[in-house]
Design a protein around this motif. Structure first.
Motif, short mmCIF file in Angstrom:
data_model
loop_
_atom_site.label_atom_id
_atom_site.label_comp_id
_atom_site.label_asym_id
_atom_site.label_seq_id
_atom_site.Cartn_x
_atom_site.Cartn_y
_atom_site.Cartn_z
N LEU A 38 0.81 -1.22 0.00
CA LEU A 38 0.00 0.00 0.00
C LEU A 38 0.85 1.26 0.00
O LEU A 38 0.40 2.31 -0.47
CB LEU A 38 -0.95 0.00 1.19
N ALA A 39 2.04 1.20 0.52
CA ALA A 39 2.91 2.38 0.51
C ALA A 39 3.38 2.70 -0.90
O ALA A 39 3.62 3.86 -1.24
CB ALA A 39 4.11 2.15 1.41
N VAL A 59 -7.09 6.21 -1.55
CA VAL A 59 -8.14 7.10 -2.01
C VAL A 59 -9.36 6.28 -2.45
O VAL A 59 -10.50 6.60 -2.10
CB VAL A 59 -7.64 8.00 -3.16
N VAL A 60 -9.12 5.22 -3.20
CA VAL A 60 -10.21 4.35 -3.63
C VAL A 60 -10.90 3.73 -2.41
O VAL A 60 -12.14 3.71 -2.34
CB VAL A 60 -9.69 3.25 -4.58
N PHE A 61 -10.13 3.27 -1.46
CA PHE A 61 -10.68 2.68 -0.24
C PHE A 61 -11.53 3.70 0.52
O PHE A 61 -12.63 3.38 0.99
CB PHE A 61 -9.55 2.15 0.64
N ALA A 62 -11.05 4.93 0.61
CA ALA A 62 -11.80 5.98 1.32
C ALA A 62 -13.14 6.26 0.62
O ALA A 62 -14.16 6.42 1.29
CB ALA A 62 -10.96 7.26 1.39
N PHE A 63 -13.16 6.30 -0.71
CA PHE A 63 -14.41 6.52 -1.43
C PHE A 63 -15.37 5.34 -1.26
O PHE A 63 -16.58 5.54 -1.13
CB PHE A 63 -14.16 6.79 -2.91
N VAL A 64 -14.86 4.14 -1.24
CA VAL A 64 -15.71 2.96 -1.02
C VAL A 64 -16.34 3.03 0.37
O VAL A 64 -17.55 2.77 0.53
CB VAL A 64 -14.91 1.66 -1.22
N VAL A 65 -15.56 3.40 1.36
CA VAL A 65 -16.10 3.52 2.73
C VAL A 65 -17.15 4.63 2.77
O VAL A 65 -18.22 4.47 3.38
CB VAL A 65 -14.96 3.79 3.74
#
Length: 61
Positions: free
Chosen positions: A18-19, A26-32
Motif C-alpha cells: 500500500l505504501a 483514495v479508492v478505499f476511502a471513497f468505497v467507505v
C-alpha cells in the motif's frame, strides 16, 4: 576486478504494497464513504415517519 557493494537495505525497509500504491487509499476511502451514505439512506427510507394529514384552514374573508 569487480567489487560487490553490500546491500544495506533489509526486507523490512522496503515500502509495502500500500505504501507503493497510495491511490488505493483514495479508492478505499471513497468505497467507505459510499457505503456509509448507502447505509444511511437505506435506514432513512425504511424508517420514515408516519404521514400526518394536515387540516386546511379557510382564510377569514
Amino acid at each position: 576486478m569487480t567489487t560487490s557493494i553490500p546491500s544495506n537495505i533489509s526486507r523490512s525497509d522496503t515500502p509495502g504494497f500500500l505504501a507503493r500504491r497510495p491511490w488505493l487509499w483514495v479508492v478505499f476511502a471513497f468505497v467507505v464513504l459510499i457505503s456509509a451514505w448507502s447505509t444511511l439512506f437505506y435506514i432513512a427510507l425504511h424508517n420514515q415517519p408516519e404521514v400526518v394529514p394536515l387540516k386546511h384552514l379557510i382564510p377569514p374573508s
